[in-house]
Motif scaffolding. Structure first.
Motif, PDB file in Angstrom:
ATOM      1  N   VAL A   1       0.842  -1.204   0.000  1.00 61.67           N
ATOM      2  CA  VAL A   1       0.000   0.000   0.000  1.00 61.67           C
ATOM      3  C   VAL A   1       0.874   1.249   0.000  1.00 61.67           C
ATOM      4  O   VAL A   1       0.625   2.200  -0.759  1.00 61.67           O
ATOM      5  CB  VAL A   1      -0.980  -0.001   1.191  1.00 61.67           C
ATOM      6  N   ALA A   2       1.906   1.259   0.830  1.00 64.56           N
ATOM      7  CA  ALA A   2       2.810   2.417   0.886  1.00 64.56           C
ATOM      8  C   ALA A   2       3.418   2.690  -0.488  1.00 64.56           C
ATOM      9  O   ALA A   2       3.480   3.840  -0.937  1.00 64.56           O
ATOM     10  CB  ALA A   2       3.902   2.186   1.924  1.00 64.56           C
TER      11      ALA A   2
ATOM     12  N   VAL B   1      -3.592  -7.191  -3.576  1.00 67.63           N
ATOM     13  CA  VAL B   1      -3.545  -5.800  -3.111  1.00 67.63           C
ATOM     14  C   VAL B   1      -3.376  -4.849  -4.297  1.00 67.63           C
ATOM     15  O   VAL B   1      -4.035  -3.807  -4.365  1.00 67.63           O
ATOM     16  CB  VAL B   1      -2.414  -5.604  -2.071  1.00 67.63           C
ATOM     17  N   GLY B   2      -2.510  -5.213  -5.239  1.00 68.53           N
ATOM     18  CA  GLY B   2      -2.305  -4.372  -6.418  1.00 68.53           C
ATOM     19  C   GLY B   2      -3.570  -4.162  -7.213  1.00 68.53           C
ATOM     20  O   GLY B   2      -3.890  -3.039  -7.614  1.00 68.53           O
ATOM     21  N   GLN B   3      -4.311  -5.240  -7.435  1.00 65.10           N
ATOM     22  CA  GLN B   3      -5.564  -5.102  -8.182  1.00 65.10           C
ATOM     23  C   GLN B   3      -6.570  -4.256  -7.414  1.00 65.10           C
ATOM     24  O   GLN B   3      -7.235  -3.391  -7.997  1.00 65.10           O
ATOM     25  CB  GLN B   3      -6.158  -6.478  -8.485  1.00 65.10           C
ATOM     26  N   ALA B   4      -6.696  -4.501  -6.122  1.00 66.52           N
ATOM     27  CA  ALA B   4      -7.661  -3.739  -5.324  1.00 66.52           C
ATOM     28  C   ALA B   4      -7.370  -2.243  -5.387  1.00 66.52           C
ATOM     29  O   ALA B   4      -8.294  -1.428  -5.496  1.00 66.52           O
ATOM     30  CB  ALA B   4      -7.657  -4.229  -3.880  1.00 66.52           C
TER      31      ALA B   4
ATOM     32  N   PHE C   1     -11.018  -3.434  -8.048  1.00 68.18           N
ATOM     33  CA  PHE C   1     -11.678  -4.733  -8.083  1.00 68.18           C
ATOM     34  C   PHE C   1     -10.588  -5.801  -8.064  1.00 68.18           C
ATOM     35  O   PHE C   1      -9.434  -5.512  -8.336  1.00 68.18           O
ATOM     36  CB  PHE C   1     -12.541  -4.897  -9.350  1.00 68.18           C
ATOM     37  N   VAL C   2     -10.964  -7.030  -7.765  1.00 70.46           N
ATOM     38  CA  VAL C   2     -10.046  -8.157  -7.813  1.00 70.46           C
ATOM     39  C   VAL C   2     -10.655  -9.185  -8.748  1.00 70.46           C
ATOM     40  O   VAL C   2     -11.809  -9.587  -8.562  1.00 70.46           O
ATOM     41  CB  VAL C   2      -9.808  -8.746  -6.404  1.00 70.46           C
ATOM     42  N   ASP C   3      -9.889  -9.592  -9.772  1.00 64.50           N
ATOM     43  CA  ASP C   3     -10.442 -10.533 -10.748  1.00 64.50           C
ATOM     44  C   ASP C   3     -10.693 -11.905 -10.117  1.00 64.50           C
ATOM     45  O   ASP C   3     -10.193 -12.210  -9.033  1.00 64.50           O
ATOM     46  CB  ASP C   3      -9.567 -10.623 -12.001  1.00 64.50           C
ATOM     47  N   ASP C   4     -11.489 -12.709 -10.804  1.00 70.33           N
ATOM     48  CA  ASP C   4     -11.913 -14.000 -10.263  1.00 70.33           C
ATOM     49  C   ASP C   4     -10.747 -14.930  -9.969  1.00 70.33           C
ATOM     50  O   ASP C   4     -10.733 -15.609  -8.935  1.00 70.33           O
ATOM     51  CB  ASP C   4     -12.895 -14.689 -11.218  1.00 70.33           C
ATOM     52  N   ALA C   5      -9.774 -14.980 -10.847  1.00 69.61           N
ATOM     53  CA  ALA C   5      -8.646 -15.900 -10.651  1.00 69.61           C
ATOM     54  C   ALA C   5      -7.819 -15.500  -9.434  1.00 69.61           C
ATOM     55  O   ALA C   5      -7.439 -16.361  -8.619  1.00 69.61           O
ATOM     56  CB  ALA C   5      -7.771 -15.942 -11.901  1.00 69.61           C
ATOM     57  N   THR C   6      -7.556 -14.222  -9.280  1.00 70.06           N
ATOM     58  CA  THR C   6      -6.777 -13.750  -8.132  1.00 70.06           C
ATOM     59  C   THR C   6      -7.559 -13.938  -6.847  1.00 70.06           C
ATOM     60  O   THR C   6      -7.005 -14.365  -5.829  1.00 70.06           O
ATOM     61  CB  THR C   6      -6.381 -12.274  -8.330  1.00 70.06           C
TER      62      THR C   6
ATOM     63  N   LEU D   1      -7.806  -8.642   5.219  1.00 76.42           N
ATOM     64  CA  LEU D   1      -6.881  -8.051   4.251  1.00 76.42           C
ATOM     65  C   LEU D   1      -7.476  -6.803   3.607  1.00 76.42           C
ATOM     66  O   LEU D   1      -6.804  -5.772   3.496  1.00 76.42           O
ATOM     67  CB  LEU D   1      -6.515  -9.091   3.184  1.00 76.42           C
ATOM     68  N   VAL D   2      -8.726  -6.882   3.192  1.00 76.72           N
ATOM     69  CA  VAL D   2      -9.351  -5.713   2.545  1.00 76.72           C
ATOM     70  C   VAL D   2      -9.476  -4.557   3.540  1.00 76.72           C
ATOM     71  O   VAL D   2      -9.222  -3.399   3.193  1.00 76.72           O
ATOM     72  CB  VAL D   2     -10.703  -6.097   1.907  1.00 76.72           C
TER      73      VAL D   2
END
Length: 193
Positions: free
Chosen positions: A69-70, A119-122, A127-132, A148-149
């Motif tokens: 995040v940082a 975390v990168g996608q979020a 959003f976070v894709d289905d596979a991740t 985590l979220v």
């Protein structure tokens, strides 16, 4: 820092300051800003303490979440405050150095790589894709994903406080991110407005 230094504290500010000194050894980083809004500041400090103490992820992955995040939000102060904690928790120094430079970190552990992608996608696409999501769910479980979220949001709030109010880096430290100068991101080669 952009805010006026506080001299005469209200009772609420004094209580928060005393708690910060007891829990954190002083009023550092974003917490000097949060004294200006002691009710919400107290709640955000409590949340960040709970995340680091109670989240259903091991300390290594809590620290990694904060460091990702940082880096994503250019919060150099957060990075400097937690880099040694992340290393002590077992994170790979070379992978973190690549992350700091804005490169693909190539974490050596599968759980770290899954967490990095999640975390990168979020943060990037919101959003976070289905596979991740499926990989993270299989690896961490439902409770840990909820934690985590919440951790991503809590750490993002602190990063925004640090950057918006331009909290100075600790004296004698070098900025850790080569593409961030002061409180501004430098333009990358080939970038357009």
């Amino acid at each position: 820092m952009r805010l006026t230094p506080l001299h005469d504290l209200t009772p609420e500010q004094a209580r928060l300051r005393a708690r910060l000194q007891e829990r954190r050894g002083g009023v550092n980083g974003p917490f000097g800003v949060l004294l200006h809004s002691p009710e919400l500041g107290s709640r955000l400090e409590e949340l960040s303490t709970s995340i680091m103490r109670d989240a259903a992820l091991p300390p290594r992955l809590r620290e990694l979440t904060l460091l990702i995040v940082a880096r994503r939000l250019d919060a150099q102060h957060s990075w400097l405050a937690h880099l040694d904690k992340g290393l002590a928790a077992g994170l790979d120094a070379a992978a973190l150095a690549r992350l700091a430079r804005g490169e693909e970190p190539g974490f050596p552990r599968a759980d770290e790589q899954i967490l990095h992608e999640f975390v990168g996608q979020a943060l990037e696409t919101h959003f976070v894709d289905d596979a991740t999501y499926a990989a993270a769910l299989a690896r961490f479980g439902e409770r840990a994903l909820v934690d985590l979220v919440v951790a991503i949001g809590g750490f993002a709030a602190l990063a925004l406080v640090l950057n918006t109010f331009q909290v100075d880096l600790p004296s004698g430290t070098e900025p850790p991110f080569p593409d961030v100068t002061g409180f501004r991101r430098t333009r990358r080669a080939g970038a357009t407005s």
